[in-house]
Enzyme design. Structure first.
Site, PDB file in Angstrom:
ATOM      1  N   HIS A   1      28.018 -18.964  20.997  1.00 16.48           N
ATOM      2  CA  HIS A   1      26.550 -18.567  20.707  1.00 16.48           C
ATOM      3  C   HIS A   1      25.713 -18.921  21.902  1.00 16.48           C
ATOM      4  O   HIS A   1      24.594 -19.206  21.823  1.00 16.48           O
ATOM      5  CB  HIS A   1      25.995 -18.873  19.425  1.00 16.48           C
ATOM      6  CG  HIS A   1      24.818 -18.156  18.767  1.00 16.48           C
ATOM      7  ND1 HIS A   1      24.564 -16.625  19.191  1.00 16.48           N
ATOM      8  CD2 HIS A   1      23.773 -18.533  18.388  1.00 16.48           C
ATOM      9  CE1 HIS A   1      23.505 -16.262  18.677  1.00 16.48           C
ATOM     10  NE2 HIS A   1      22.779 -17.479  18.027  1.00 16.48           N
TER      11      HIS A   1
ATOM     12  N   HIS B   1      22.164 -17.923   8.817  1.00 22.88           N
ATOM     13  CA  HIS B   1      21.636 -19.288   9.645  1.00 22.88           C
ATOM     14  C   HIS B   1      21.859 -20.662   9.061  1.00 22.88           C
ATOM     15  O   HIS B   1      21.126 -20.970   8.060  1.00 22.88           O
ATOM     16  CB  HIS B   1      20.366 -19.233  10.604  1.00 22.88           C
ATOM     17  CG  HIS B   1      20.275 -18.010  11.160  1.00 22.88           C
ATOM     18  ND1 HIS B   1      19.862 -17.057  10.765  1.00 22.88           N
ATOM     19  CD2 HIS B   1      20.579 -18.014  12.575  1.00 22.88           C
ATOM     20  CE1 HIS B   1      19.960 -15.832  11.830  1.00 22.88           C
ATOM     21  NE2 HIS B   1      20.270 -16.811  12.988  1.00 22.88           N
TER      22      HIS B   1
ATOM     23  N   ASP C   1      25.104 -18.794  12.340  1.00 20.42           N
ATOM     24  CA  ASP C   1      24.765 -18.823  13.578  1.00 20.42           C
ATOM     25  C   ASP C   1      24.055 -20.116  13.711  1.00 20.42           C
ATOM     26  O   ASP C   1      23.218 -20.567  12.799  1.00 20.42           O
ATOM     27  CB  ASP C   1      23.756 -17.641  14.329  1.00 20.42           C
ATOM     28  CG  ASP C   1      24.686 -16.605  14.325  1.00 20.42           C
ATOM     29  OD1 ASP C   1      25.943 -16.457  13.867  1.00 20.42           O
ATOM     30  OD2 ASP C   1      23.943 -15.675  15.158  1.00 20.42           O
TER      31      ASP C   1
HETATM   32 NI    NI Z   1      20.802 -17.461  16.886  1.00 16.46          NI
END
Ligand code: NI
Length: 468
Positions: free
Chosen positions: A329, A423, A279
């Site tokens: 996102h 991430h 992400d």
């Molecule tokens: Ni995020």
């Protein structure tokens, strides 16, 4: 409230005229009796100004523009229909629609009619009405630049100064059901009329508020901006319309199943599958992650921030080329339940547009920042054509920032059908990727994309945490 405002304004206007009339030493034009020669159709000494004609206002006929789709917004008892695209026009129409609703609280409907399509110009008339039409505005867009103007903004600054004498002369010529208006009144009529000024093949139409007439001014006589002049030329020459660009693919509906074709021979019903998800990128470090994934032949799913995409479009293109899946996102990573419906839409749509511009397919998978959802957010994501992808393995990589710990967290909870949250914006996470892949392989996992994990298809409006 409304009536009072009108009343006071009218009293004020009448007051001004009285003073002007006193100054002129004459009340003659205030009397109800038209002065001789001022009745319509009668012989008269004064003729219409050159380049001006007066027509009875008539309901304008719309035209058909292929692929010009509409979208309906029903809010607070007002049903508003706006063009869905091109985006500049769509945005402008909404802004003007909301403005007209604000000015006229009695509005129940806002609608639009395409009026002309010539060369690269498309013009629509946006109308606000209750039982009757209350206000309308011409919006013009240039498809080559996506710039949009209100009709009035295509007139040069000196336009109302120039048009007021034309109006007075027309009134003098007996062509208007008006007594010869004072200069200030003529300007005020023109001012109000210019809000809904119209470009036609005949010339520029300026409606005269309070009358049933429009003043049609030849383009040669009308002071126009450069763009206004281009539009006038295109209209009078009858240029062929260049057409709207191809429409984006139709938004899939809630409950619809979207299939992801895969050229990999994967069957997660038999194999023990797990999906790595990254992400908050793309960032320069994402390239390192892509190198690591390429080295192991492992596909992943990236949930990217739209605001990052224009800085690294080549990274998005690389993800797509190397068989990864790219999801949405949001634009700026807000907590969506705190936003208005409109803001949620904007966060999601802007990102989708940036992804498509960077060469990704229209995104179908969405991951909400912080996993934060609400009924409104869920409904909105469904309406926007997304399936929501959460996770069941949280590596807490954003918090621990310790490569060994991230590897441990990823492995500890990894189960068949699991979705692992990582991430790619943290170096400690990037450093953990090779070891996570190695250990998952060692435990017999097949690493797949989210659509592969879900059997190659997702259902719009559904929320997924894993596939078990
Ligand atoms: Ni995020």
């Amino acid at each position: 409230m409304k009536t009072n405002t009108h009343l006071f304004r009218n009293i004020a206007i009448i007051g001004v005229f009285l003073i002007l009339a006193l100054l002129a030493g004459s009340f003659s034009w205030l009397t109800a009796q038209p002065a001789p020669g001022k009745e319509r159709g009668q012989a008269r000494e004064v003729s219409l100004p050159v380049g001006v004609s007066i027509l009875s206002a008539q309901q304008r006929e719309g035209i058909t523009v292929e692929q010009l789709s509409a979208t309906t917004v029903a809010e607070d008892g007002v049903v508003a229909v706006y063009p869905e695209r091109p985006s500049g026009l769509a945005q402008s129409a909404r802004t003007w629609g909301e403005l007209l609703i604000g000015i006229h609280p009695e509005v129940t409907h806002v609608d639009f009619t395409p009026i002309f399509a010539t060369g690269s110009f498309l013009g629509i008339e946006l109308t606000a009405s209750a039982h009757e039409r209350l206000a309308s505005v011409l919006l013009v867009t240039d498809l080559t630049t996506e710039e949009t103007w209100r009709g009035q903004n295509l007139l040069a600054e000196e336009a109302n100064e120039a048009f007021a004498p034309l109006l007075r002369q027309s009134a003098k010529a007996g062509q208007l059901p008006l007594p010869h208006p004072a200069a200030s009144e003529a300007r005020s009529l023109i001012d109000r009329g210019l809000i809904s000024v119209m470009f036609t093949t005949q010339g520029l139409e300026v409606p005269l508020p309070g009358t049933e007439e429009v003043m049609v001014i030849d383009y040669d006589t009308a002071p126009l901006t450069l763009t206004g002049r281009e539009l006038a030329q295109s209209l009078t020459a009858g240029d062929e319309f260049i057409g709207l660009p191809n429409p984006p693919p139709a938004t899939p509906r809630v409950g619809e199943t979207i299939t992801f074709p895969s050229d990999r021979d994967i069957d997660c019903a038999r194999a023990k599958c797990v999906a790595l998800t990254f992400d908050d990128g793309p960032v320069p470090g994402t390239n390192t992650v892509l190198d690591m994934l390429a080295a192991e032949g492992v596909p992943a799913t990236f949930f990217v921030l739209g605001s990052q995409v224009p800085r690294h479009p080549h990274i998005i293109a690389r993800m797509v080329a190397e068989g990864h899946v790219v999801g949405n996102h949001t634009w700026l990573h807000p907590s969506l339940p705190q936003l208005t419906r409109k803001e949620v839409r904007s966060q999601v749509r802007r990102t989708a547009q940036a992804l498509v511009e960077a060469g990704a397919p229209e995104p179908v998978l969405f991951r909400p920042p912080y996993g934060a959802m609400s009924d409104m957010v869920r409904a909105e994501l469904g309406a926007l054509g997304y399936a929501t992808i959460l996770w069941d393995v949280d590596t807490l990589d954003w918090e621990v920032r310790d490569t060994d710990q991230i590897v441990k967290n990823a492995l500890k909870d990894a189960r068949d059908g699991g979705i692992i949250l990582l991430h790619d914006i943290h170096q400690t996470t990037i450093d953990a990727v090779p070891e996570i892949i190695r250990q998952l392989h060692e435990e017999g996992f097949t690493l797949v994309t989210v659509p592969e994990l879900l059997g190659g298809e997702v259902t719009i409006g559904k929320v997924y945490r894993h596939n078990r």
